[in-house]
Design a protein around this motif. Structure first.
Motif, PDB file in Angstrom:
ATOM      1  N   SER A   1      24.169 -34.047   2.310  1.00  0.00           N
ATOM      2  CA  SER A   1      25.100 -33.247   3.090  1.00  0.00           C
ATOM      3  C   SER A   1      24.834 -33.491   4.561  1.00  0.00           C
TER       4      SER A   1
ATOM      5  N   THR B   1      33.889 -35.513   0.721  1.00  0.00           N
ATOM      6  CA  THR B   1      33.826 -34.902  -0.603  1.00  0.00           C
ATOM      7  C   THR B   1      34.625 -35.673  -1.644  1.00  0.00           C
TER       8      THR B   1
ATOM      9  N   HIS C   1      28.624 -31.367  -2.027  1.00  0.00           N
ATOM     10  CA  HIS C   1      27.442 -31.250  -1.172  1.00  0.00           C
ATOM     11  C   HIS C   1      26.773 -29.884  -1.302  1.00  0.00           C
TER      12      HIS C   1
END
Length: 505
Positions: free
Chosen positions: A93, A144, A40
């Motif tokens: 993000s 992630t 991100h």
């Protein structure tokens, strides 16, 4: 309210657990664009930039060298029962929050389901009802570990919601950037990497045994074995030092095993190069002999965002990725990195609202530079250096109106469009610029002449007729009506006698 805070806290804790799948801290230690995007972050393609991967972008950071994050336009569709029944959005993000309202009496039972092309994404919802209206808040965020290392540039996850008593369904389709576009363009054994590594996104990926910014440093522990003879140092780039000379690995040869013999590449099925006794595969190919095409989740290598276009957007063939045609109309604009998307599709997907509703000029709301120009028919004859048409004809439908236009893109990446025909949003009548030609002039002048001729004939036909000779106005003229003396009359001054007068009687 306590339920809401509890759900948020639970979401954060679970997200932290999943985040351990990939080590993303600190971001400034990451030296790969793909890894930066998956964490991100934002990536800088300039190797001289001290901080290549950052969480936020300052104005003076990586000027003119920032790698763009793949995004798609947000789209929302209102529902009949629900306030919104569909939405698509890019999630790079942070947490995604989506709210939807609907009328309800009694207790609303909300059901949430999700699916993904990658790792599962957890979704949490809270429901509150007041005065016959319920509001559902849905929170989600890909961790992630969502993007796999062998994945594609873009991935999706979908969340669906249903409520008892209604057949309508709410669907949220979220787009997740998982890799960098620049990683699709690799310079194999680049001179920027001392011909010992592959270059992409401003970074060298060094071959085994080498490291450094330009792969200029040899790793003695894993590279060639160094020996000495007559006091001089020797190293083998791709081999070992034995009996006072380099014993090279296939396909390398030369005094220092620095030259590669391409005859061994046939082992890699044309999808890679043979190096250090194994195949180094290109693109999405993998396997011992580069004969396996990598796919990601349930996304095929040649799938498209909009299935109506078909495989490779109908402009190419699928061979572990799209291979675009180069001999068809508009082929100069086919994008091999985006399923052979043509220029019309790019405008329709990313710029249609701005391009067709604004006045001529620069369109600042597109993903790429686009300018709308007045229609000039003679420009359609422009061709490129390969004698291909620069302008392609397109059509699109916006709010029920069909728009016909032509588009082109120059070598600098600037896109231009000219509207040929559109709809008047008030009357619905077809409007658009018209090139003035001889047939059009004749089409205008001939009806005008016909109207003037008809008007002249009508006036002549309805004119006041002259009086006939038998009219009393003529019959009543007597001698007394003709009295008077001509002031110019003079009597004769001489006479003449004709000798033959009366002779023939």
């Amino acid at each position: 309210m306590e339920k809401v805070w509890y759900s948020v806290l639970l979401f954060i804790l679970i997200n932290q657990v999943f985040a351990t799948d990939r080590n993303c801290s600190p971001l400034d230690s990451i030296n790969s664009c793909n890894e930066c995007i998956r964490c991100h972050g934002y990536w800088c393609n300039n190797p001289k930039e001290p901080y290549r991967c950052v969480a936020t972008r300052d104005d003076d950071w990586c000027v003119s060298h920032q790698e763009p994050v793949p995004i798609i336009n947000d789209v929302e569709v209102p529902g009949t029962f629900f306030s919104r029944k569909f939405r698509t959005k890019t999630i790079h993000s942070g947490m995604d929050l989506f709210e939807v309202t609907f009328p309800y009496k009694g207790e609303a039972k909300v059901t949430i389901s999700s699916n993904s092309t990658q790792e599962p994404v957890e979704a949490f919802n809270t429901t509150s009802c007041k005065d016959g209206v319920c509001t559902v808040s849905i929170e989600s965020q890909p961790d992630t570990g969502f993007c796999r290392n062998d994945g594609r540039v873009e991935e999706f996850y979908t969340i669906a919601m249903k409520v008892n008593g209604s057949d309508e369904e709410v669907v949220m389709r979220n787009h997740v950037p998982c890799a960098c576009e620049c990683s699709l363009h690799v310079e194999v054994r680049s001179t920027k990497c001392s011909e010992r590594g592959n270059f992409s996104c401003g970074t060298c990926e060094c071959e085994k045994g080498w490291h450094g910014e330009t792969c200029e440093l040899r790793d003695v522990a894993t590279g060639g074995t160094k020996g000495t003879t007559a006091g001089a140092g020797h190293a083998c780039d791709h081999g070992v030092w034995i009996d006072s000379k380099c014993q090279c690995n296939e396909p390398w040869h030369g005094d220092s095993c620095q030259q590669r013999d391409t005859k061994f590449d046939y082992r890699c099925k044309g999808h890679g190069i043979w190096s250090d006794g194994k195949c180094q595969c290109h693109g999405h190919w993998s396997g011992e002999f580069c004969d396996t095409c990598n796919t990601r989740g349930d996304i095929a290598a040649c799938s498209v965002r909009n299935e109506q276009y078909g495989e490779c957007s109908g402009h190419g063939i699928c061979e572990c990725g799209c291979v675009c045609f180069n001999n068809t109309i508009g082929s100069r604009y086919f994008d091999p990195t985006n399923y052979c998307e043509d220029l019309c599709m790019a405008i329709s997907n990313d710029c249609d609202t701005c391009a067709f509703t604004s006045k001529p000029g620069r369109c600042d709301e597109c993903k790429f530079p686009l300018t709308r120009q007045p229609y000039v028919e003679s420009r359609l004859e422009e061709r490129d250096e390969l004698n291909r048409d620069m302008w392609v004809r397109c059509n699109d439908t916006l709010d029920g109106c069909t728009v016909e236009y032509v588009a082109m893109r120059d070598d600098a990446g600037e896109t231009f469009i000219m509207i040929v025909k559109s709809c008047d949003p008030v009357t619905g009548a077809a409007t658009g610029p018209v090139a003035v030609t001889v047939p059009i002039l004749l089409g205008v002048l001939l009806p005008l002449v016909a109207v003037l001729a008809a008007a002249g004939f009508y006036l002549w036909k309805n004119r006041t007729p002259p009086l006939p000779l038998t009219d009393p106005e003529y019959q009543n003229i007597d001698a007394e009506d003709c009295t008077g003396e001509n002031p110019l009359y003079k009597p004769p001054t001489s006479s003449f006698k004709n000798p033959t007068y009366g002779k023939w009687q």
